[in-house]
Motif scaffolding. Sequence first.
Motif, PDB file in Angstrom:
ATOM      1  N   LEU A 106      23.223  35.815  50.811  1.00 55.45           N
ATOM      2  CA  LEU A 106      24.314  36.387  51.709  1.00 55.45           C
ATOM      3  C   LEU A 106      24.489  37.919  51.740  1.00 55.45           C
ATOM      4  CD1 LEU A 106      27.143  33.675  50.981  1.00 55.45           C
ATOM      5  CD2 LEU A 106      25.970  33.963  53.158  1.00 55.45           C
TER       6      LEU A 106
ATOM      7  N   ASP B  20      30.409  43.344  55.660  1.00 59.06           N
ATOM      8  CA  ASP B  20      31.905  43.523  55.526  1.00 59.06           C
ATOM      9  C   ASP B  20      32.189  43.473  53.947  1.00 59.06           C
ATOM     10  OD1 ASP B  20      34.675  42.593  57.036  1.00 59.06           O
ATOM     11  OD2 ASP B  20      34.550  42.282  55.072  1.00 59.06           O
ATOM     12  N   LEU B  21      32.997  44.283  53.660  1.00 54.34           N
ATOM     13  CA  LEU B  21      33.251  44.382  52.244  1.00 54.34           C
ATOM     14  C   LEU B  21      33.593  43.127  51.460  1.00 54.34           C
ATOM     15  CD1 LEU B  21      35.353  47.791  51.877  1.00 54.34           C
ATOM     16  CD2 LEU B  21      32.741  47.443  50.934  1.00 54.34           C
ATOM     17  N   ILE B  22      34.507  42.559  52.181  1.00 53.18           N
ATOM     18  CA  ILE B  22      35.111  41.212  51.944  1.00 53.18           C
ATOM     19  C   ILE B  22      34.090  40.059  51.745  1.00 53.18           C
ATOM     20  CG2 ILE B  22      36.603  39.315  52.236  1.00 53.18           C
ATOM     21  CD1 ILE B  22      38.552  40.877  53.613  1.00 53.18           C
ATOM     22  N   MET B  23      32.900  40.094  52.706  1.00 52.75           N
ATOM     23  CA  MET B  23      31.992  39.321  52.465  1.00 52.75           C
ATOM     24  C   MET B  23      30.962  39.745  51.353  1.00 52.75           C
ATOM     25  SD  MET B  23      30.655  36.666  54.003  1.00 52.75           S
ATOM     26  CE  MET B  23      29.621  35.984  52.806  1.00 52.75           C
TER      27      MET B  23
ATOM     28  N   PHE C   7      32.140  40.941  48.802  1.00 49.30           N
ATOM     29  CA  PHE C   7      32.912  40.971  47.201  1.00 49.30           C
ATOM     30  C   PHE C   7      32.652  39.304  47.036  1.00 49.30           C
ATOM     31  CE2 PHE C   7      36.771  38.815  45.773  1.00 49.30           C
ATOM     32  CZ  PHE C   7      36.391  39.321  44.617  1.00 49.30           C
ATOM     33  N   ILE C   8      32.652  38.602  48.130  1.00 50.85           N
ATOM     34  CA  ILE C   8      32.427  36.956  47.829  1.00 50.85           C
ATOM     35  C   ILE C   8      31.075  36.797  47.284  1.00 50.85           C
ATOM     36  CG2 ILE C   8      32.888  34.931  49.021  1.00 50.85           C
ATOM     37  CD1 ILE C   8      35.316  35.784  48.642  1.00 50.85           C
TER      38      ILE C   8
ATOM     39  N   MET D  99      34.675  31.722  69.195  1.00 50.34           N
ATOM     40  CA  MET D  99      33.481  32.416  68.512  1.00 50.34           C
ATOM     41  C   MET D  99      32.340  31.411  68.437  1.00 50.34           C
ATOM     42  SD  MET D  99      33.795  34.832  65.435  1.00 50.34           S
ATOM     43  CE  MET D  99      33.793  33.633  64.107  1.00 50.34           C
TER      44      MET D  99
ATOM     45  N   ILE E 129      22.539  31.161  46.503  1.00 49.16           N
ATOM     46  CA  ILE E 129      23.258  31.187  47.837  1.00 49.16           C
ATOM     47  C   ILE E 129      23.997  32.887  48.312  1.00 49.16           C
ATOM     48  CG2 ILE E 129      25.044  30.432  49.561  1.00 49.16           C
ATOM     49  CD1 ILE E 129      24.361  27.670  48.101  1.00 49.16           C
TER      50      ILE E 129
ATOM     51  N   PHE F 275      29.482  35.772  63.155  1.00 47.39           N
ATOM     52  CA  PHE F 275      30.488  35.909  62.622  1.00 47.39           C
ATOM     53  C   PHE F 275      31.242  37.285  62.896  1.00 47.39           C
ATOM     54  CE2 PHE F 275      28.325  32.828  59.919  1.00 47.39           C
ATOM     55  CZ  PHE F 275      29.397  31.842  60.117  1.00 47.39           C
TER      56      PHE F 275
ATOM     57  N   MET G  84      30.173  40.500  61.131  1.00 47.58           N
ATOM     58  CA  MET G  84      30.128  40.437  59.671  1.00 47.58           C
ATOM     59  C   MET G  84      28.861  40.006  59.093  1.00 47.58           C
ATOM     60  SD  MET G  84      32.635  37.861  57.421  1.00 47.58           S
ATOM     61  CE  MET G  84      34.075  38.602  58.043  1.00 47.58           C
ATOM     62  N   TYR G  85      27.915  39.223  59.919  1.00 44.09           N
ATOM     63  CA  TYR G  85      26.837  38.815  59.261  1.00 44.09           C
ATOM     64  C   TYR G  85      25.552  38.956  60.110  1.00 44.09           C
ATOM     65  CZ  TYR G  85      24.048  35.563  56.364  1.00 44.09           C
ATOM     66  OH  TYR G  85      23.255  35.024  55.409  1.00 44.09           O
TER      67      TYR G  85
ATOM     68  N   THR H  45      37.430  46.740  56.774  1.00 46.33           N
ATOM     69  CA  THR H  45      36.407  46.210  55.614  1.00 46.33           C
ATOM     70  C   THR H  45      34.869  46.117  56.447  1.00 46.33           C
ATOM     71  OG1 THR H  45      37.074  44.111  55.895  1.00 46.33           O
ATOM     72  CG2 THR H  45      37.956  45.196  54.299  1.00 46.33           C
TER      73      THR H  45
END
Lengths: 511, 103, 490, 709, 208
Positions: free
Chosen positions: C117, C123-126, C128-129, C1, C113, C62, C65-66, C183
Amino acid sequence: MDPNTAGWALVVALFLPLVGAGALTLMPSSMDREIRRAGVAITAVGFALVVAITASFDYSRAGELQFTTDVPWITAIDARFSLGMDGISLPLFFLTSLLTLLCAIYTTKHLPSPGKPKAFLSLMLLLQTGMAGTFVAFDLILFFIFFELTLVPMFFMIGMWGGPRRDYASVKFFLYTLFGSVFMLVAFLAIYFQAGANTWSIMELSTMAPFGSTTFQTWAFLGVFLGFAIKVPVWPFHTWLPDAHTEAPTVGSVLLAGVLLKMGTYGFIRIALPILPDGAARFAPMIGVLAVIGIVYGALCCLAQTDVKRLIAFSSVGHMGFVMLGIAAMNEAGIQAALFGNIAHGIITGMLFFLAGSMHERYHTREIAVIGGGMLKKMPVYGVLFTYVAIASLGLPGLAGFWGEFAAMWAAISPGLGLADSYGGLYLGLVVFAAIGTVLTAGYFLWLIQRVNLGEPPERWADEPLADVQAIEWVSWLPLLALILALGIFPRLVFGVQDAAVTNLVGFLGG
Amino acid sequence: MSPIGPLVLAAFLFSAGVYGVIARRNAVLVLISVELMLNAVNINLVTFQNLLFPGDPAVTGQMFALFIIGVAAAEVGVGLAIVFNMFRNRASVDVDDADLMRW
Amino acid sequence: MQIDFIAILPEIILTVTALLVLAADLALRGDAKQFVNPLAALGTVGAIVATVTLWGSERVTFGTMYVVDDFAVLFKLLFLGTLLAILGISWRYVAENRFFQGEYYFLLLTSFIGMLLMPSSRDLIMLFIALETVSVPAFVMVGMRKRDLYSSESALKFFLLGVLSAALMLFGMSMVYGFTGTTDLVGIAAAISGETASVPLLLGSVMLVLVGFGFKISAVPFHFWAPDTYSGAPIPVAAMLAVASKAAGFAGLAVVAFIAFEPVADVWGPILGVLAVLTMSVGNLIALQQRDLIRLLAYSSVAQAGYILIPFGLARTGPEAAVVNAAAIEAVVFYLIAYAVMNVGAFGVAIAVERRTGLRSIADYAGLSARSPLLAMGMTVFLLSLGGAPLTVGLWAKFAIIEAIAVDITLFGIVLAAFLVVNSVIAFFYYLKVVRTVWMDEAPAGLPKLQPGFNLSAVVVVLMVGTLVLGVLPGLVTDFSSVISIVAAG
Amino acid sequence: MDALLEYAWVVVALPLLSAVLITAVGKQLPGKGSEIGIAALGISWLLAIGIAWETFVNSPIEPLERAVDWSPLGGGFVFELGILVDGLTAVMLLLVTTVSFMVHIYSREYMKGEPRYTYFFAMLGLFTFSMLLLVVANNLLQAVIGWELVGLCSYLLIGFYWEGKSNQDAANKAFLTTKFGDVGLIVGVIVLSAGMFGLTDTPFNIIEINEAAFAGQLSTTTIVLGMLLIFLGCISKSGQMPLHVWLPDAMAGPTPVSALIHAATMVTAGIFLLARLFPVVAQSQAVMATIAIVGVITLFFGGLLALVQDDLKKILAYSTISQLGYMVAAIGVGGYAASIFHLFTHGFFKALLFLGAGSLIHAVHSNNISDMGGMARAMPHTFWTFIVGSLALAGFPLTAGFFSKEEVLAAGDIWAGAGFFTGSLVFWVGLAASFVTTFYMARAVFLIFAGESRSHHPPHESGKLMVGPLMLLAVLSIASGYLLTPMSPEAPNFETWLATPILDEEATFPFTGDGATEASPGTVTGDGVLAGAASPAPLAAAGEDGAVSILHGVPYWNLTKLAMVLVLFFSALFLAWRFYGKGLPERDPTLQMGGFSRALVNKYGFDDAGYRYIVVPVRDKLSAAATYSSNVLIDGVVAGVGRATKHAAVATYRVVDQQVIDGGIHGAAFSAAWWSEKLKRIQSGDVQKYAGVLVAGTILLVLAFAAAR
Amino acid sequence: MTGHDVVFVVVGLLTAGAAVLTVTSKNLMHAALFFAVTLGGIAGVFLTLAADFLALVQIVVYVGAVAVLFMFGLMLTRAPIGREALDGKNRGLAMVVAGGLFVVLTTLLIGAFGDLPTVEVTGPRIDDLGIAIFADWVLPFEVLSMLLLAALIGAIVLARRESGESGEELTVTRIQMAEDRDPDALEGEQAALTGGSGGTGDAEEEHA
């Protein structure tokens, strides 16, 4: 100056005060006298330019926009920086510049506590730009900006230099008028989208009108109505006015009565009527009724006042009622009458506030009962002036106040837009009650004159040396005193200038 | 096995955590209750991952749960530090003592 | 990737800066420690440069995701600009209050930071983080006035409510995942369609997901932390929470709502609209009662969140959705930019006044005009702008919202507009109260003139000029039709 | 041959010029400005004489109209400033300038030593100008302007002695009462002009309105409504009941002003306007009947009130009201020319009487006839001229008042002959009132001039400047009557003078009276008396189809009726002589007639209770509020209106404005504060409550979402 | 009902019971111990769901670290408070809210997933997890590391004994809130402010 190409002149005349305000803030506060003189100088230069514009205005084409500037401003929403001047704008623009100059002159000698001429004059100049801009802006957004711009300086003027209840009055003034204008903004946006032409140009929108369903027009008119009606103020949206006037410093009151209220009626005539003729037709009877209630009601309230300034403030409610009656007539004569009434009221009531302010400075009170009469004896010239202006205000022929009132009633007897057929009787009743209002108006003014001017001065003032009209007062008042007479004798000075423009405007109404 | 069992368990743990957060007076116990809620979420995620979407190459559910564990650890650290600090300032970890600021 | 490092260059720069700050703090001693501030500022400027170069590009990395598009870039610039301003107003405040400066700036940068983001995450996880990365350092920063009871208490409140709402959000996310099996936001949107779009559990979960963002933006009834936290936190931190963190919350909300949950926009739209009404009304009404300036600003920022929620309330599915939603996004973005400019400014003035005197009651602002004309002028401009006075950017912010309403008028839109109008007027009531105090009340005798430091003065001046210039020429920032990219994605 | 007519505007402009000049430089001149006024009015007067002569010898003349576009009014309409000169204008110009000129001369001496002497002359000039502006108006708007300015000047002059409260009140009362009438005038003018929309661009033009009315282009509504409203203006301005109340009080002004107001300007404005618009009036029977009835009431009851007055000026004031009643009544019975004729003669003899009264007052320093007595010896010139004036007022044969009043009665008679009830009313009541007139004038004359002096000051004759005008006016009080006598039926006379193309014999009333069917020319044509003229043309006569036409011609009288007039005159004179011939009686018989006297003293007594139980308490408490607390029934009503207005004003302000409207605003603000107070309690500081509410809110929202579909 | 299910029910009931005791126990240390039991039970649930790796992590991180951390926390902050005071005054509210939440969530869950067929439980292999975390989830992973670093430093900042940058313990201070200040105090403050200019004030002058 060629009125077709000299758009710069208008831009300069408009923003000169703003630049002047900036320049004033750079002067050190200690230069008290110089600051006051600079204020006069700036407004005088501005006025000279306005005179030049007035002189070079092409009166044969008074119906068309002259001195135009039209450049893109906020491209994202199609707003343009669009200025211009026609026969309707010119007198109001002139009046604004003149009154500001006179106020600046007056301020050289008279400034209430806490002084600070720099701040005061800067605010006044800022206010001037806002007021003058309102009358020459031909883009709805630009108009709105100028319209709103006046709030802030006036808020500070009342709030910092005002009377004992200045806090209350200034906030009330601000919030009240703000409330209306936000609804107005909503309505503007609705108009913008409904027209779908991606333009805010008042002239283009007027040409396109009527658009939208009657329901749309009704709602949009309601929004615009709220904004302007509070500014005018139309009964029952008037309660901010007496407080603001009572507490405002003299110059604030003069400008408030002289120009600020006019922005409301001007807005009706320039925007609400031509762009929303259907809405206007539906609202006209209601406006008429409110106007006449305002006339009678304002006069009744005046009878109950014990404070000179508050009385004059309430008289504004009545006088602006006549202006609104002219608008409610929805015909050419009515618009003419309204615009004339606007100017006349600006001059006369502005002058009355000057007088009330000077009276306060001498007596240190505005309570009629405390003053107790005999002013004509203590200060003969002053008393004569007071009588003169009061008589002008009650609408005596030969003085400026008459034409607006008479013409408004005359116009209302045969309203346009087909209103005569469905509401003829109502309008006749309106005229009758408006005429009765003139009697009440005469009543309170005569009573005021009697209680303040006539008779022997009460003991507490008998030995008090009260200075008669002073030189600086003469300078700042004479133009107004002269205009009161001049407009009374030569109504053509205003009627004639407006005629073509009003004809155009009524053309938009389709009536 | 039916997913409904673990899901109801998770809902129960979650609710118990909510109860603890609101009812417990000791700040540390409140933190513990929060952890309970996060764990309930993890049960949900694992249930979905392994019962409904077992073939997911990205193993989303379990990865999510791992991340939550990581974040929960960070939160516990910070949370305890805050509680300690408060304890040092006022010799109490009672949540309802913390009401200097209101209205 | 293949990883597109250019796309995450701003984040990388900021991370490196954060670590450098930490290292520099170790190396520096005593008063020299304060020079980590310019170091952080330097890094921020670098990140800004890196971000600006990304304008107009459409980078996906990614997986999916991004995403770096104009929407994200604009938000990043907003965050970085705010960061710069907060660094400006923090410098002397932090130095004088004997914070752990290296750690303070490190935490500040870390939090930002997370914000950078946020608008890029798909992405839901992203999300959330990112959200946690914003929050966790903020929990600490709020409590940084360690020996202050208010500070530690507000940190506790902030923390508890923060993790509670995070837990609620996670529960919702887990169920969304359970329902859709992914997600990925676009994937979720694809999975929610047809009949699945009306399953109660899914709709309820959508709500739970929104809670986390609702907390960040302090929407009613998730707003409780805001006043208490703002008034206990160090003022620069309060400014950050009120502006940057809130903007990040809106960025996340926009991404989730308009991308993942776009198919059920007709469900969350009206409900968010109701929340908007509640939020602005509650915020404004309570603000009326405040006598403490920071609390007043806190409630005012609750109310402002309500205004910004209005465009979300207009969102819908169906034929006009693209137009309406695009207008809504534009309004949100513009309002946030305006809001950042004026609100940071207001907090800046509050710092200048409080730092020297420790006073923060509105009454303490009496006669500020005499003590520092610049600060008085600044406060006036910022507050009037927050109220929406003409010739300030605040007017255009409200204008943008009304414009979004007027794009396609509905009865609900009119109701929202009416509430906006009434609330604007109420808001002016308390803004004017402050303005009046600043200009019209006599200063208590003996208070010295205020001489704010250069950085703070510069920030106030720049923001004031910005408020006014944008007030005259809003076109400078209104013309970014490309920010509606997330609508197209949905 | 109308060279002078073109310069009619000069007649108008000169008094204005005089007012301006006096204001500007008057104080610096030796005569304190009076010389400017006298000079200006002198020129005006000469010019007016010239105009009158031209119009008279060439009568009937084509009206001369000259106008400039003064200002646009919107909608394509313009306001013209112009002059309209015809016989009517000429008559009025002559009357106004004559009286004003006399008053100017007289005042120079009378006002000597007064404060504000210069200002007084300036105001006289302005007053005269205003009236002349009205008189020459070619359009109603200009007329309104003149009319209002007249009102202003009367205010300024009645309140000339503004140090005293009663004078201020009188001035206010005069202005406001007439201003109330102006409502009618203005709305009426507006209604008429609205009827002209579409017919012309100058909707106020009088000639066009008259022609349109005659041609039937105006709707009945327009005519009836417009004219009744305008008549309301006339009622107030011309002192008709019930709005006459300002007039007696207006005596507060200096006496020359009273002369000016009551003889030539102001009060005549209403009559003039009715005459000006007579072609419109003549279109409606209802309007004419209203006018006639109001006139009749006024002429009788107004006259009675003069019986019991002690103040000489008040006697004259009530007599004015009564005489104005005759004029109005004459209009109401078609006696257009009779009305103006009476106005014309009355102007001279009333000015004479007022100036004479001024002379007396000047001498004895009192207004009351009870303070006079035996003045004939001390003031012979004043005495003789006053006698002439009194005779004219009483209508003694061969004085001007005789001719003009008989014309009025004759008009009533003819109108009655045509079958109109109002005609008989005017005739018989007018006749009866002449008895009253004679009696009160005789009473005044006897008390003033007969018997012993009761004055505290030794009386002395006034100076030349005062006596001179008296003399001239005395001559005119007799001579002016011969402009319309049966002795010169063929020569130009007053009626040919007034005639215009509209008001000629062709024109007829568009309605008929009850007796029309039996009416024939013969029944209403009396046999000529005095000169025995053969079948003189009637003032108004039944037309061929029974309609009464508006005519002019030689006067008409009949012997029996003349005899009745004479009998009444002499019986009244005798009665007065019996009572007052020997000086002031112990008990004035007019005050001894029980209820009748009381009624008169109390101005008909209706207000007695109202006065005692309402006016007194309220006036004393709200002294300023009861500006109108005079003591007539109508005064009571007016005071009531004033009071009610005041109360309404206070109530409106306190309750509606401050409570309801402002209170609403405050209520909104208050409820916001209330909510604010309640809402902030939620922010309890307890983080776990926050958490609870947060989760609870979340649950509710989740439910809302879940239930959304 | 398979054996698998039986195991789950047993473990689940155990976990639920422990959780209830965790949030209701009147003894601090008991509550903490029950929490550890709950965490262990959850690890058991993970096992029944075939999430072996997660169960391991759960034991190591939660039971091993977090629970112990909490116990230390409880002991370190042992305040002189009685057993009865462990629950605050918001118990009623908590009951209602938690109960309501459970009912709502359960209803929704059953509505959505109640009719799903029973499936065989299969979990991913640990190497799948390893690949996924560095292939698909590398970005959140890296960010999480930053987050953990921040949390670490933040916790240290807050928790360490105050040395500050001036090296001395600061006294506890309070910001003066507008609500609880009386006018006299205000005057005193102002006097203090105008009277003495502290060290910070001097520093300010230099920069101004």
